[in-house]
Structures are given as C-alpha cells and as structure tokens.
Design an enzyme around this catalytic site. Structure first.
Site, PDB file in Angstrom:
ATOM      1  N   ASP A  26       0.770  -1.097  -0.011  1.00 38.31           N
ATOM      2  CA  ASP A  26       0.038  -0.046   0.031  1.00 38.31           C
ATOM      3  C   ASP A  26       0.691   1.218   0.128  1.00 38.31           C
ATOM      4  O   ASP A  26       2.120   1.156   0.230  1.00 38.31           O
ATOM      5  CB  ASP A  26      -0.861   0.052   1.301  1.00 38.31           C
ATOM      6  CG  ASP A  26      -1.861  -1.107   1.257  1.00 38.31           C
ATOM      7  OD1 ASP A  26      -2.411  -1.441   0.352  1.00 38.31           O
ATOM      8  OD2 ASP A  26      -2.317  -1.346   2.368  1.00 38.31           O
ATOM      9  N   ASP A  63      -4.146  -3.079   5.036  1.00 36.24           N
ATOM     10  CA  ASP A  63      -4.734  -2.592   6.364  1.00 36.24           C
ATOM     11  C   ASP A  63      -6.183  -2.518   6.773  1.00 36.24           C
ATOM     12  O   ASP A  63      -6.603  -2.650   7.669  1.00 36.24           O
ATOM     13  CB  ASP A  63      -4.026  -1.202   6.740  1.00 36.24           C
ATOM     14  CG  ASP A  63      -4.414  -0.065   5.583  1.00 36.24           C
ATOM     15  OD1 ASP A  63      -5.425  -0.375   4.617  1.00 36.24           O
ATOM     16  OD2 ASP A  63      -4.211   0.926   5.710  1.00 36.24           O
ATOM     17  N   ASP A  72      -8.960  -5.847   2.367  1.00 34.42           N
ATOM     18  CA  ASP A  72      -7.886  -6.418   1.936  1.00 34.42           C
ATOM     19  C   ASP A  72      -7.680  -7.959   2.735  1.00 34.42           C
ATOM     20  O   ASP A  72      -6.591  -8.586   2.059  1.00 34.42           O
ATOM     21  CB  ASP A  72      -6.630  -5.594   2.584  1.00 34.42           C
ATOM     22  CG  ASP A  72      -6.473  -4.194   1.925  1.00 34.42           C
ATOM     23  OD1 ASP A  72      -6.829  -4.160   0.835  1.00 34.42           O
ATOM     24  OD2 ASP A  72      -6.057  -3.282   2.708  1.00 34.42           O
TER      25      ASP A  72
END
Length: 1033
Positions: A453, A751, A755
């Site tokens: 990310d 997070d 996900d």
C-alpha cells in the site's frame, strides 16, 4: 455540604419499631441500620477531613469513589459508590443479551435504563481512574478467558518417550546392565548399561526442554497477538486501551474492521452491519440498530458503519468467552520447510536403518562363526559358551546397530528449525514485526514480489491540508476570511457532520484534540483551526438523518442532515476528488454564488486536481445540495463546495528500503486508492519508478483498466506493472492471483477489512499494526507493528536468514551422519567391531545436534543475504554447493578415521584402547572445526563477523570443555582412556586440517543442475513441492 440523599436510611429507621415485626426481626433491622449508618459516617469523615486540610480541593478529586463527577459542560459522569450493588441481576442481564431478548431489555427500562443501572453516562462514559475500573472489574469480572493450562515439561518428556528408538535403546541398556552386573559385579558391571541410560536420559531431557521452550514461545506470541487495542470513552475523552482492560459500563467506539471486544448494546451510530459468522456460521451480515436489534457480541466483526456500544458483559460471561475457554492454542503447526525436513529425516533414517541391519547381520554372523575375539580368545565356542555370555554379546551387537540408527537419524534438524524460528521470531519483534504464523518466517525469504500500500506504509500517514480550492479559486491561509459565511456554514456541515472523527478540549493547552483516521484528523484540524468551526455548535444545530460510511469501492462517504433553524434537508458527500466531481453539475464561489459547471469549468477543475496530485497531494472534494427528499442520499446534481489537498510525506528511509529490495531481486508494486498522478509522484519519490524508465506507460495502470483486461492480457502485463492507482481490494486480489499463477512468491501488505482476501491469497500476508483493522490482522501472517515499509525489508532479510541458517545446519549435520555411518559400517564388515561405541555415538549425537543447532541457528542476518536472488518455490533444499562442502569434509573424516582404525596402533605405537579413544576424540574435534566451515557455504573467509556472535564462540568452548571431561574424567562411562599432550596435539592437528580443506574446496565450481537429478531417485524428496495453486491453510 453535599446532599446526603444517597445515604437516606429514613424509611428504614421509621420502620424499625413496626408492630408487625417480631422481636428478633426488629433486632436484625437495628443491626442492619447500624452497619449502614457506620458506612455513611465513614464516608462523611472521608469527605470533611480533606476539605478542612485543603478547603480549595476540587470536588472532582474527592468524589471519584462515591459521587458524580461534574464535567466541563455541566453533565455528570456517574461514579460507582464503594457500597454499590448493581440494580440489575448480572446473571439475568447476561441471559437477556445471549438470548437477544428485546422484551427483557424493555423490562429493564431500555438501553438507557441499563446504562443508568451500570452508572454509565452514554455521552461521557465512566471514570477512567484505577479505583473505579478495579471496582467494576471486581463486580462484573475481567475481560479475559479461562484457557486450558499450557502443556508442562512432563508432557513433553512423555512425548519424547514415544520414540521407538528410545525404547529399543532402553531395552538394550536394561539387558546390558543386568548381564554386566552378573558378569562383573555391581561395582564394575553397571558402566555400559548405565552409560546408555544416562545418554538416553540426556537426549530425552534436551528434546523435552526444546519442545517445552517452543510451547512457551507460542503462548507468549498468542498473548501478544490477542492484545487488541480498543477505543473507549472515559472521563469525557476518547482513549485507546487494551481489550483486556475493557470493563462493564464502558462505552466502546466501533468502526469498519473492528472486532467487538465484549457483549453489549447499541447506543448510537449509523448503518452498522456485523459479521457473526464466527459465532453462528451464517455468512449474511446482520444489521444492528437501536430499535430492532441492539445486541452486539464479543468476537464478531464490524463490516459496515460505525457505532458506540455499551458493554454489559465481559470475559467468561460472554458467548465468545465460553467458546474460547474450551479451545487450546495449537502450537504444533508444521511449516513447509519442516515438512520437507521431515521427509529428508525419514529418508536418511531409512538409509541408516538399512546400514544398521547390514551391520547387525554381519556382526552376528561373525560372532556365531567364531570370527570375533576378546582378550585374545575366541568369543563364541558353540555349546561351551555360557548362555549368559552369548545373550550379553548379542545385546552388545544389537546396541551397536541401534546406535547407528540413532546417529543416522538427524534429530537436530527439527530442533534447528524450532530454534531458528523461535530466535528469529523474538528478534523480529524488536525489529517491529510480529509473526503470527511460523511458516511466514521462512516463506518471506523466498518472496519475489512485494505488493505494498502507499498510505502509512510508504508514507508517514500524517496528513495536513496544504491547499484549498473553492470552485476555481485558490484560497490561501490569509484569505479564508473572504469566504462567505453561508459557504463556511456549509463547509462546517460537510466536515463536522460527515466524519467519523471527533474534537474535544485538551488538558495541555488551548488547542483541541482531534481523533479519528489521519485524513479525518487533518480535515477537522483544518476546519477548526483555519476556518473557525465549533464542532459542538454544528452538531447541536443539526439532526443527522442518514449516514453512508466510507468504503473502498465507492471511495466516498455521505450524510443527510436537517438544519433545526429552518427545517431544511442537506445532502453532503466527501471523497476522492474525481469521484465527487462526477456527481456535480454546479460549483460554489467564495462569495456564495452557484455557477454552472460547463465543460470548460469542469476541465479547469480536473486540471487543478491533476496539478495537486502531481505534487503528491491527496485530493478530497466536498459536494453539497439542499434536498426535498429526506429518505435517501442523492448522488447527482450536486454543487461542488471545494477541493482540499492533503500532504502525506514519504517515510524516512523508504527509498533506501525499496532500493535494497530491488537489489535483492524482489520487485516492488505499489497498489493504492489514490489517483494516478498522486500515485506516480509518490512512486518516483520512493524509487519504485525511475525517471529514465522507457516502459512507464505499461508500468502504471488504474484498477478499472487492469480488471477490464482479458485474462491473457493480464497474465502478459502483470509482471511489468509497478503502480496500480484507483484500485479496489478486488483489484489487489486479482493481481496477487495472477502473480502466483506466474510462479511468483508474493508478499502483500494490507490494512483494511476488504484487504483480507488478498492477504489470505498471498504467500505472505503483512498487515499494519497501527492502521490495520482486526480483520486484516487476523488474515495476515506477519503484523508490521510500525506500519513502515522499512520493516517489510527487514522481514525479508530475516526470512532469508532463517532459510540460510537451516541450510548451514543441514550441511553440518549430514557431514556428521555420513562420516559416522560409513566408518562404523566399514569397520563392522571388515573387522567385526565398531570403533565408536553406543555411548560415544550418543554423545556425538547429543552435542552435535543440540549445541550445533544452537550455534548455527542463531546467526544474525547480514546485508549480504540481500545481494542474492530469491530462492523461489522449487529450488533444491540441499544445493550443489552444500553437497560439495559436505562430501569433501565427510571423505576427509572417513579417510583419516579408517587409517586410525586399521593402522593407528602401529603408527602411534599404542594399545587398542588408546587407538579407539584417538578415533573418538579426532571425530568430535573434526566436527568442532567443521562447525566454523558451516558458517559460510560459499565465502572462503569463515571467520568474518565471528566476534559479534558470542553465542557461537561460547558453544564451541562448551563443546571442547565437555569433550575434555568426557575423555579425561569419564573414562569408564565413555569407554575411553586418558590421552597425553602429544596425543591431544595430534588429534587437534588432524581436525584442524578441516579448515584448509574447506577453504580450497570452495574453489571447485559446481553445476547449476541439482545433484540428485543425476540419479533416478525422486527429486521431490529434496525439492520444494508447493505449486502456485496451493495455498497455506
């Protein structure tokens, strides 16, 4: 003086002399009143005395135990008196919650009645002082579960006894002890049998201790991974506490991805949906609200919306607590490498068993054919030989054969893996990585791609509004006063009501405290400090009708509010700039007018967004509309209020970490929800993209573009993609699947709740410890505690270190096994005796397996590991380099020891006992010197960094000291004799030649084709068997 109504005993005193009571009853009433009167007087003393000492003492400091606390705005937080007995029957309340009984809640006065009975102010929470929390814990229990006790040391001793080899050795030891005592008397006859008993005892103790240590390690890990942080309201302030510190009466804040920490009731919130599949097995999400279903249960997950919950039962009083108390933590997880080593151990064990069987047959044949001698006399003379002597000799031969099996089986391999993993897990914790699944330690070393990310991982996640555009006008800090009051009022609504954050007064100064996500905190801070918003005033002037919480698919959140002053309904949307812009047909100006958004204006605003994004700013847009419909949120025909640019700087050291990963042969792919311009700017800043890249167009795609590719196009282009912007969690999952099908070992950071599928699909799931939701953490293998990409690079280095350390030990262990097997086999077949006795071989097995594993398994990672290419899925566990090294050392040891066996007596002019001791001593010292060679498999300098590994030096010293004791002082136990200085020097000189042999061996080139592929044996025994389609459980 404070009102004493809460200590009102008037009704009780008036009834003391009621004529209807008997004499005994009246006495009991008087005694009861006396006790409570004493309590009241003591309470008055506690209150009056401090006032006389310090008349200016605040009520707050004195009232924590038995009165209400006055808050800043005059509201009170109820405190629990020392003599407080709950107005609610605790067991009854627990039954109502578990049974989801709405009638039961209504009978208690509704949720507000339950809160009042628990002395909780729904808007201010409970007192956060230690005395109050402790009293609640004493009354209602703690938020912990009674787990089955961990396995003790005796359990692992019992497990060690299940080994068949141990029982065979014990049987041999028993027979040897019995016949030895019968033949030589108890004073001399116990040595051989007793020695085997002691050696077996040491093997069992070491095995049990190592397994017990592993169990303790898992127990600690379990406690750490279960210690979730929960946001609660105490003393009118939101604060994060451990899940174990939650008490009945707490007001808990819940948001998407959170695990509910205890059983409770819905106080306030919007659009709350809960996943109760962990309890009920039902996959459908359950809607929770104040009216129809206010029940929330511990262990379930929030999948949408946000809420405040009143905790009514904790720990063992919850349904989850009852379930968890019956589940024991499973620490018997087998990692892929351990499975491969089990196969390797089994194969070597079979070879050892075959050799032992041959030795047994040869020795028995030689014995019964009269080809063995003892003290110059034939041992077996047919019927003339006593039965006891025959049985004793057969037992000795069986013991020698069994010992060969013991030495052949490399028990040290599982121990080495356990030690390496336990050691690396402990060290990784200090390097900001918490391992949740053991297999991730070793798999991370094989990673070829890391999908990361952006926000919080590559960047600091410390947002700050640096630019603000109102329509087509750029508004600077000093020009905010020029904005129309009507526009400001709408902006206040858009930021103050369409948020999951909050603002509260600070004790440390005039600047208020902001809570929520980094984006929410940045927007609230900007609106309050720069635009002068009063959050409480905005909330009091409006009623929230409907809320649509932010989700990663729509990338926006909305709220429908009613202004109390004129009863008008307002729609507000906030989210990704391009998404919100597409919903707008008009835009506001700073003077309050509304302008039509024609194509020219729209293009201008789009260029503004691109320019901000190119400066690596996250663009958030606000849209508004006055609506006549109060039943839903309109999504078109909106007026664009403004666009803010939030700066989130890159983390220090992230560029270096990305470069390190690239040098290690690992590709970094950034997957972000930001627009393509922001994503590219950050990718260039972090080094994921280079300015001289020729294939930049193929390297950067948007999520929608990627998912619209055909399957063939995706598979063709996926390896070239390095940045995916405006992606959804489903795009991330799709990319992970494609990469794994291409044969890559994929690590993924995540997070959010959404996900979770990608984290589970990846070979290694890395969740974020700070911003990560509990759902994400539960789906991951490793938790990055500081959310920093630098820690991801550190985990990669540790993964390679684990794999490398285990390979070092395999090389060392197999050298010992091969040498011992060949020497004993050749000597048994040719001379009818084994030079290394059962006790000596058990001793070698013990010190080499245990101490050797400890020495080589605890080597720390070096930067050199990151200069190698990834291991990959199918590379052989025992490489050609390892075969070269171990065969060279084994052949040298076999040659030297066989010369000593057959020519040692004549070369050194010594008797047989001294010769056998020389063989044993030389063999052990060869392993000690070879342990240095095993530190480096390819580098010629094996002493580099040795001074930093004190444990290795200490273990070598301990091994040498133990060997000296074994030879010089335990002569009868080990069947050795004392050696003089010259003989010790000879042993050391022979063993030290292992160093130059190891040095020159490394000049020999090796083929890239795996050594075992030249044979017809199945390669799968020594190669990875995981295919891209297989997934860890």
């Amino acid at each position: 003086m404070r009102d004493l109504k809460e200590y009102d005993y008037s009704a009780l005193l008036l009834n003391l002399t009621t004529s209807s009571l008997s004499k005994a009853q009246r006495r009991w009433r008087i005694a009861y009143a006396a006790i409570y009167s004493a309590r009241a007087m003591l309470s008055l003393v506690k209150e009056i005395v401090p006032r006389r000492i310090d008349p200016e003492a605040s009520d707050a400091s004195l009232s924590l135990s038995y009165t209400a606390l006055e808050s800043h705005d005059g509201a009170t937080i109820n405190s629990m008196p020392l003599s407080y007995v709950p107005d609610i029957d605790k067991e009854r309340l627990v039954e109502i919650i578990k049974g989801k009984s709405l009638q039961g809640i209504q009978a208690l006065g509704g949720i507000e009645g339950v809160a009042a009975s628990l002395k909780t102010n729904p808007t201010k929470g409970i007192h956060g002082n230690e005395q109050e929390v402790r009293r609640r814990r004493d009354l209602f229990g703690s938020n912990t579960y009674q787990k089955p006790p961990p396995k003790g040391l005796l359990f692992f001793v019992y497990e060690a006894f299940k080994d068949t080899t141990i029982w065979i050795l014990l049987a041999c030891a028993t027979l040897a002890l019995g016949f030895g005592i019968k033949e030589h008397g108890i004073k001399e006859g116990w040595y051989e049998g007793g020695s085997i008993f002691v050696a077996v005892f040491l093997v069992i103790v070491v095995s049990a201790l190592s397994n017990f240590r592993q169990e303790r390690q898992f127990d600690k890990l379990s406690k750490i991974s279960n210690d979730i942080k929960v946001e609660v309201l105490r003393d009118s302030r939101r604060q994060h506490i451990s899940i174990f510190d939650v008490v009945v009466g707490d007001v808990v804040f819940l948001k998407i991805g959170d695990q509910i920490p205890a059983d409770g009731l819905f106080l306030d919130g919007h659009s709350l949906q809960v996943d109760e599949s962990s309890m009920t097995g039902e996959s459908d999400h359950l809607e929770v609200d104040h009216k129809n279903n206010p029940f929330l249960f511990s262990g379930t997950k929030i999948v949408d919306g946000f809420a405040q919950m009143l905790v009514v039962s904790v720990g063992m009083n919850t349904t989850w607590g009852e379930t968890m108390s019956s589940i024991n933590q499973d620490s018997s997880e087998r990692t892929p490498l351990q499975v491969r080593l089990d196969t390797l151990t089994s194969t070597i064990g079979k070879v050892g068993l075959t050799v032992a069987a041959l030795v047994l047959v040869v020795l028995l044949v030689r014995y019964f054919t009269g080809n063995t001698e003892k003290d110059g006399k034939r041992e077996y003379n047919g019927s003339k030989t006593p039965v006891d002597t025959v049985v004793n000799s057969v037992v000795r031969i069986v013991a020698a054969a069994v010992t060969i099996v013991v030495v052949a089986i490399p028990e040290g391999l599982p121990l080495a893996v356990t030690l390496t993993l336990a050691y690396s897990m402990k060290r990784m914790m200090s390097d900001q990585a918490m391992v949740r699944k053991l297999s991730a330690c070793e798999t991370m070393g094989s990673a070829t791609v890391i999908c990361t990310d952006k926000t919080g991982t590559l960047t600091l996640n410390e947002m700050k509004v640096t630019k603000f555009w109102l329509g087509q006008e750029s508004i600077h800090e000093d020009s905010t006063k020029m904005i129309s009051s009507d526009i400001l009022d709408i902006l206040y609504q858009g930021t103050g009501l369409n948020t999951t954050g909050s603002v509260c007064a600070s004790d440390s100064g005039p600047t208020p405290e902001f809570s929520g996500s980094p984006t929410e905190k940045a927007l609230l801070s900007w609106t309050v400090l720069n635009l002068g918003m009063d959050m409480e005033s905005v909330k009091q002037k409006h009623d929230v009708i409907l809320v649509e919480t932010f989700n990663s698919a729509k990338k926006r959140s909305g709220v429908l509010v009613r202004r109390k002053s004129d009863d008008t309904v307002h729609v507000h949307w906030k989210g990704a700039a391009e998404m919100v812009l597409a919903m707008c047909s008009h835009y506001y100006t700073s003077i309050g007018s509304i302008e039509l958004m024609d194509p020219t204006a729209k293009n201008t605003i789009q260029e503004i967004i691109k320019g901000m994004a190119a400066s690596s700013l996250r663009c958030i847009a606000f849209a508004h509309k006055v609506s006549s419909n109060d039943s839903g949120l309109e999504e078109d025909g909106l007026n664009l209020m403004g666009i803010v640019g939030l700066k989130d700087p890159c983390r220090p050291g992230v560029s270096k970490a990305v470069e390190t990963c690239k040098l290690a042969g690992v590709t970094i792919k950034m997957i972000t929800g930001d627009n393509v311009f922001t994503a590219k700017a950050i990718a260039f800043e972090c080094g994921i993209l280079d300015h001289d890249d020729k294939d930049e167009e193929e390297a950067v795609v948007e999520g929608v573009q990627f998912r619209n590719y055909t399957e063939e196009e995706r598979m063709q282009k996926v390896e070239k993609i390095r940045v995916m912007a405006r992606s959804s969690p489903s795009d991330k999952l799709l990319m992970v699947k494609c990469l794994r099908l291409k044969g890559h070992v994929v690590a993924v950071t995540g997070d959010g709740t959404n996900d979770a599928p990608a984290l589970k699909e990846a070979d290694i799931g890395l969740s974020m410890g700070i911003q990560g939701t509990e759902v994400a953490k539960e789906s991951s293998d490793i938790v990055i505690l500081d959310d920093n990409f630098t820690s991801v690079a550190t985990v990669l280095k540790w993964g390679r270190c684990v794999y490398n350390n285990i390979q070092k030990f395999i090389q060392f262990q197999l050298t010992v096994n091969v040498a011992a097997l060949v020497i004993n086999f050749i000597a048994a077949v040719s001379a009818g005796e084994v030079p290394l006795t059962a006790v000596q071989l058990l001793w070698v097995n013990l010190i080499m397996d245990t101490l050797g594993a400890l020495a080589l398994a605890t080597e720390r990672p070096t930067n050199e590991l990151l200069k190698r290419k990834p291991v990959g899925r199918t590379e052989a566990l025992i490489t050609n380099v390892m075969w070269r090294n171990l065969l060279a050392q084994s052949l040298y040891q076999i040659a030297v020891l066989l010369i000593l066996q057959f020519k040692g007596m004549s070369i050194f002019n010594v008797r047989k006992e001294v010769k056998d001791t020389l063989i044993f001593n030389t063999f052990v010292l060869c392993q000690v010197f070879n342990e240095f060679n095993a530190r480096e498999m390819e580098k010629k300098n094996v002493f580099k960094g040795l001074h930093r590994n004190r444990l290795f030096i200490g273990i070598i010293a301990i091994t040498i000291v133990l060997q000296v004791i074994m030879v010089e002082f335990l002569k009868k136990f080990a069947d050795t004799v004392r050696l003089n200085g010259w003989q010790w020097g000879t042993c050391i000189a022979i063993a030290s030649l292992s160093w130059p042999i190891g040095f020159f061996t490394k000049f020999i080139p090796v083929s890239k084709t795996p050594f075992l592929s030249y044979f017809k044996n199945p390669r799968s025994l020594f190669k990875g068997s995981r295919s891209p389609s297989l997934k860890k459980p």
